[in-house]
Design an enzyme around this catalytic site. Structure first.
Site, PDB file in Angstrom:
ATOM      1  CG  ASP A   1      -9.854  23.555 -85.748  1.00  0.00           C
ATOM      2  OD1 ASP A   1      -8.625  23.586 -85.600  1.00  0.00           O
ATOM      3  OD2 ASP A   1     -10.418  22.933 -86.666  1.00  0.00           O
TER       4      ASP A   1
ATOM      5  CD  GLN B   1      -5.086  16.020 -84.341  1.00  0.00           C
ATOM      6  OE1 GLN B   1      -4.606  15.144 -83.660  1.00  0.00           O
ATOM      7  NE2 GLN B   1      -4.371  17.021 -84.811  1.00  0.00           N
TER       8      GLN B   1
ATOM      9  N   GLY C   1      -3.543  22.774 -85.038  1.00  0.00           N
ATOM     10  CA  GLY C   1      -3.345  24.206 -85.235  1.00  0.00           C
ATOM     11  C   GLY C   1      -3.859  24.954 -84.035  1.00  0.00           C
ATOM     12  CG  HIS C   2      -2.621  24.653 -80.372  1.00  0.00           C
ATOM     13  ND1 HIS C   2      -3.829  24.061 -80.123  1.00  0.00           N
ATOM     14  CD2 HIS C   2      -1.681  23.762 -80.028  1.00  0.00           C
ATOM     15  CE1 HIS C   2      -3.611  22.841 -79.651  1.00  0.00           C
ATOM     16  NE2 HIS C   2      -2.321  22.633 -79.595  1.00  0.00           N
TER      17      HIS C   2
ATOM     18  CE  LYS D   1      -7.266  20.552 -79.055  1.00  0.00           C
ATOM     19  NZ  LYS D   1      -8.247  20.288 -80.087  1.00  0.00           N
TER      20      LYS D   1
HETATM   21  P1  IMP Z   1      -5.211  13.915 -90.638  1.00  0.00           P
HETATM   22  O1  IMP Z   1      -5.107  14.112 -89.163  1.00  0.00           O
HETATM   23  O2  IMP Z   1      -4.347  14.878 -91.421  1.00  0.00           O
HETATM   24  O3  IMP Z   1      -4.998  12.491 -91.064  1.00  0.00           O
HETATM   25  O4  IMP Z   1      -6.712  14.260 -91.077  1.00  0.00           O
HETATM   26  C1  IMP Z   1      -7.811  13.466 -90.669  1.00  0.00           C
HETATM   27  C2  IMP Z   1      -9.019  14.323 -90.348  1.00  0.00           C
HETATM   28  O5  IMP Z   1      -8.778  15.036 -89.143  1.00  0.00           O
HETATM   29  C3  IMP Z   1      -9.355  15.376 -91.404  1.00  0.00           C
HETATM   30  O6  IMP Z   1     -10.756  15.522 -91.470  1.00  0.00           O
HETATM   31  C4  IMP Z   1      -8.722  16.632 -90.853  1.00  0.00           C
HETATM   32  O7  IMP Z   1      -9.332  17.804 -91.358  1.00  0.00           O
HETATM   33  C5  IMP Z   1      -8.980  16.443 -89.378  1.00  0.00           C
HETATM   34  N1  IMP Z   1      -8.031  17.167 -88.525  1.00  0.00           N
HETATM   35  C6  IMP Z   1      -6.754  16.833 -88.280  1.00  0.00           C
HETATM   36  N2  IMP Z   1      -6.213  17.713 -87.419  1.00  0.00           N
HETATM   37  C7  IMP Z   1      -7.153  18.594 -87.106  1.00  0.00           C
HETATM   38  C8  IMP Z   1      -7.196  19.730 -86.217  1.00  0.00           C
HETATM   39  O8  IMP Z   1      -6.251  20.108 -85.517  1.00  0.00           O
HETATM   40  N3  IMP Z   1      -8.392  20.402 -86.192  1.00  0.00           N
HETATM   41  C9  IMP Z   1      -9.479  20.015 -86.908  1.00  0.00           C
HETATM   42  N4  IMP Z   1      -9.477  18.960 -87.725  1.00  0.00           N
HETATM   43  C10 IMP Z   1      -8.334  18.260 -87.822  1.00  0.00           C
END
Ligand code: IMP
Length: 428
Positions: free
Chosen positions: A13, A223, A40-41, A16
């Site tokens: 977040d 991520q 999430g963009h 990007k």
């Molecule tokens: P998952 O990717 O849904 O398996 O989640 C694993 C971890 O990555 C969790 O702590 C999520 O909150 C974090 N996470 C996954 N995608 C994002 C993102 O786009 N931004 C911030 N945190 C993320």
């Protein structure tokens, strides 16, 4: 001509989407190489705000071909929902390409993600619940379903049956849920076949040919570094390669074609989900920062955990990714603070530690050693040149640059597309 990688340097977040979009004007290709609809963009164009979860942000730039690489996991329902929503707003989405080797997220993965998290209790990771982890687990276990499997119904059925075999035992006997039938999954996947067919490609071939022609390819990481499966705060990470190496494996392009590695950092730090976060604020300053930066998840709406800038983390990200340029976002959020604390090192069990501890227990025990720098009160959202910034804001940026080990090439001063200060061009 450059292959440019964009990666998050913190826990995600960082903004990007905006950086990709900034490059969008001079870019021919934007490739998503990891993750899925857990990203999430938010991209703001004029008065319009677009929240994208699965699609590469390049989809909003008419001259760009967006590509979903082989390293991505695709939820087809979400894909078509996002495409339809954009089309309804007049965005042309017909250029989208998807690697035939990308894996698909099924109902079984989504269900398992949720029940496994519940089962972990206090040890929860705080996943987005979108089925990301279980889909990558199947990929690594060699029982995943790929986009190309959709085009051969009998193969698809065999693979789905194989993949469900153990999962149904788990779902029924361990998690007390109903079994999922192969028919449900096969019918669901087949319902997308004709719509997805024209998009399917060999992403490695397409992108190598584009680079051969001298076209600009931007590899957009989902991520971030600290959520990377290998280099992040394991096990509190996502299940894919969110660092620059993932751009090569997740798209089919060799590492020697990646010319620039752009790391995105926020002027402070946020994190969603569980896991260590040394500079986290639990007091009213944290509430202020969350409100000022509007730090609520694009995908889940969850309030983000917030804290001060952590210089050792940026240094770590610079090293792991080979970052050549940093984009510092949301500098404007700090406006109004008299003094701005920055974490310069950690105190780990009474010892000063300059770098991110590689040992998980040490990182959990790391307390930030903060230094304070003078803030500014002027509105900086209209600044377009570095010299336009108040002296203290310039000094804050230069201090972060000195501590981070690489140059800060772009500074974000507001949510709009044009609200940036470019110190060094990201495309030479
Ligand atoms: P998952 O990717 O849904 O398996 O989640 C694993 C971890 O990555 C969790 O702590 C999520 O909150 C974090 N996470 C996954 N995608 C994002 C993102 O786009 N931004 C911030 N945190 C993320």
């Amino acid at each position: 001509m450059p292959g440019i990688v964009i990666v998050g340097a913190q826990w995600g977040d960082e903004g990007k989407g905006k950086a990709t979009d900034l490059l969008g004007e001079r870019t021919e290709w934007v490739v998503k190489f990891n993750g899925g609809n857990n990203a999430g963009h938010t991209v703001v164009i004029g008065d319009e705000k677009y929240a994208l979860h699965l699609l590469p942000s390049g989809i909003l730039s008419p001259g760009v071909t967006p590509v979903i690489g082989n390293g991505v996991v695709v939820d087809l329902a979400v894909l078509f929902e996002e495409l339809e929503a954009l089309e309804a707003r007049g965005v042309d989405t017909s250029r989208l390409k998807i690697s035939s080797s990308a894996h698909v997220i099924t109902q079984a993965h989504r269900t398992l993600d949720k029940v496994q998290e519940r089962f972990l209790g206090k040890r929860q990771i705080g996943t987005t619940g979108r089925g990301i982890g279980p889909t990558y687990a199947d990929k690594i276990s060699r029982v995943g379903i790929r986009i190309q499997d959709l085009f051969d119904e009998s193969i698809l059925r065999q693979k789905v049956e194989g993949a469900l075999d153990q999962k149904n035992h788990l779902l029924v006997k361990v998690f007390n849920r109903r079994a999922i039938t192969a028919d449900e999954i096969v019918d669901d996947l087949l319902s997308y076949v004709e719509r997805v067919r024209p998009m399917v490609c060999d992403s490695g071939l397409l992108l190598n040919q584009a680079l051969d022609r001298g076209e600009v390819v931007v590899f957009e990481g989902g991520q971030a570094t600290m959520l990377d499966i290998d280099h992040g705060t394991y096990p509190f990470v996502t299940s894919s390669s969110a660092t620059s190496g993932g751009a090569a494996t997740g798209s089919g392009v060799g590492p020697n074609r990646l010319d620039r590695i752009v790391g995105i950092v926020k002027a402070y730090t946020t994190r969603v989900g569980a896991g260590p976060f040394p500079t986290e604020l639990f007091d009213e300053q944290g509430d202020w920062l969350r409100q000022a930066g509007f730090e609520f998840g694009t995908t889940t709406g969850r309030p983000r955990r917030v804290g001060w800038y952590d210089a050792p983390i940026t240094r770590y990200a610079t090293r792991i990714n080979g970052i050549t340029d940093l984009v510092l976002t949301k500098l404007d959020t700090l406006t109004g603070l008299e003094r701005i604390p920055v974490c310069v090192a950690y105190d780990v069990n009474g010892e000063r530690v300059e770098e991110v501890p590689v040992n998980q227990t040490d990182f959990h025990h790391a307390k930030p050693i903060l230094e304070e720098f003078p803030g500014w009160s002027e509105d900086i959202s209209g600044c377009r040149r570095f010299e336009d910034l108040p002296q203290t804001a310039q000094d804050y940026v230069l201090t972060l640059e000195r501590m981070s080990g690489t140059r800060i090439s772009v500074i974000g001063v507001g949510p709009g597309r044009d609200q940036v200060i470019v110190r060094h061009d990201l495309i030479d």
